[in-house]
Design an enzyme around this catalytic site. Sequence first.
Site, PDB file in Angstrom:
ATOM      1  N   VAL A   1     -43.272  -2.526  11.492  1.00  0.00           N
ATOM      2  CA  VAL A   1     -41.946  -2.914  11.020  1.00  0.00           C
ATOM      3  C   VAL A   1     -41.648  -2.169   9.721  1.00  0.00           C
ATOM      4  O   VAL A   1     -42.477  -2.139   8.797  1.00  0.00           O
ATOM      5  CB  VAL A   1     -41.844  -4.438  10.786  1.00  0.00           C
TER       6      VAL A   1
ATOM      7  N   LYS B   1     -38.216  -2.504  14.001  1.00  0.00           N
ATOM      8  CA  LYS B   1     -39.521  -2.709  14.622  1.00  0.00           C
ATOM      9  C   LYS B   1     -39.721  -1.601  15.651  1.00  0.00           C
ATOM     10  O   LYS B   1     -38.866  -1.381  16.514  1.00  0.00           O
ATOM     11  CB  LYS B   1     -39.569  -4.083  15.301  1.00  0.00           C
TER      12      LYS B   1
ATOM     13  N   ASP C   1     -44.665 -18.822  20.452  1.00  0.00           N
ATOM     14  CA  ASP C   1     -45.550 -18.513  19.318  1.00  0.00           C
ATOM     15  C   ASP C   1     -44.998 -19.126  18.031  1.00  0.00           C
ATOM     16  O   ASP C   1     -44.922 -18.465  16.995  1.00  0.00           O
ATOM     17  CB  ASP C   1     -45.724 -16.999  19.169  1.00  0.00           C
TER      18      ASP C   1
ATOM     19  N   GLY D   1     -48.784  -4.432  13.051  1.00  0.00           N
ATOM     20  CA  GLY D   1     -49.636  -5.238  13.907  1.00  0.00           C
ATOM     21  C   GLY D   1     -50.339  -4.357  14.911  1.00  0.00           C
ATOM     22  O   GLY D   1     -50.317  -3.121  14.814  1.00  0.00           O
TER      23      GLY D   1
ATOM     24  N   GLY E   1     -44.790  -4.013   7.440  1.00  0.00           N
ATOM     25  CA  GLY E   1     -45.966  -4.624   8.048  1.00  0.00           C
ATOM     26  C   GLY E   1     -46.329  -3.903   9.328  1.00  0.00           C
ATOM     27  O   GLY E   1     -45.517  -3.173   9.904  1.00  0.00           O
TER      28      GLY E   1
END
Length: 474
Positions: free
Chosen positions: A47, A62, A156, A42, A40
């Site tokens: 990652v 990460k 979060d 962002g 993934g």
Amino acid sequence: MDPNTETELTATRQIAGDIERVHPFPVDAIEGLLLLRQLGAGASSTVYLARETETDKEVAIKVLAAFYCRHKEALARWEREAGTLERLRHPNIVEGLRHGVVEGRPYFVMEYVQGEPLSNRLRRIGRLPEEEVFAISRAVLEALHVAHQNGIIHRDIKPSNIVIDPDGVTKLMDFGLAKEESDRSVTMLGTVLGTPVYVSPEQARGDLNVDIRSDLYSLGITLFHLVSNEVPFSEMNTSLLLTRKITDDVPDVRHFAPDVSAGMAFLIRRLCERERTSRPTTPREAIELLEGIMHGQITTAELSDSRPVKKRPIAPSPTELGPYAEDNPVLKTLVEDTSLESAPITLEKNEVLFYEDDTSRDAYILLNGELEVLKSGRQIATINESGNWLGEMSTLLDAPRTATIRATGRSVLLRVEEKHFREFNNRHPDMCYVLACSLAERLDKTNQKLNDSQRRLATVRKHFRMIESELSGD
């Protein structure tokens, strides 16, 4: 979010993405690990799935985006997340293994959880069984208890940051916004900390002294989502949503899903209290509350929702009209002029006069008291001078309200109905002059803000052109 700020952030993300495509992370950069594929990406990190060459064990890596590697704030936040994961050891928290820097790129290695985020599960099956949600809430509370013992706030909590592994174990992940409770600094780049629909009222306000009770609120909203497949206030734009967090209580989840048990509704309500002093103080206290609900130790009276119904603005008493009427002849004339149906009203403390995006068009004049102007959950102004106009721009432009007005104490206002607005100003030239001065002042401030925003945007564009030129080799 301010449109100019949003444009700047979009441009920044574009720059970050361009740099990452030109300078990707090497697959064999970290000794002892081989990158297999991307899991993934962002705005600030990517990652990867990797394999330890000695043990053949799969882990997740990460990596900070190249664009942020020279950004002090981003590096500090990165170091904090890596250190937090390595400190927090618990079965319900994704385990941090190690971290470092290679070829100028900070990274950290963590446990690879082959599971399904709750956000995906919600999309796949809709509402989750209540028994499962109780178990998830217990597991997340246990994770937050460990974080609280270490002085850490997650900030979060949301379904996408909670994963259920193949063995059915709940894992809390993504401590990218985590910080120590004693830290009063702002650590996000120009945006609200956390995800707007899940953040607590104090996060929406931008308070620096948030504590673990903010995580409890976000967990409450998460539980609301899991048992109803709905999120309170989610139908609103982000600005109004953040304001409603501050001005309104979270509705009873049974308004959306009538078959939710009284116990679950009570747990959600306690976690989502607007005033944090009314929430459980710690995750351990919330666990005790959860156990009390599950074992039937909460009384029927406690389970009932006894929140008072909002009152409509009421007419002030004659004694309330006296102080400002005697001191200000102009206002006295306004109050005594009943020919245009302009009526005084009273707002109690924390009562809202109108919300952003409301379609009401009446204007108001402050007679006595104080009100605050809220935008995106933040107080942007206070109004406390008798004779000040409020809401007149919507009347003049036939446009929605642009901000929320709330009383900070008992306040008395004169309501001028939209249909009588023009005639009212013709009959009261003194107030028409006050209105004209107010409009001129607002125009001047708007021009100043526009000039500032244009300068900031020009700076971002300049940096973009410089980086673009560097990447193309010109």
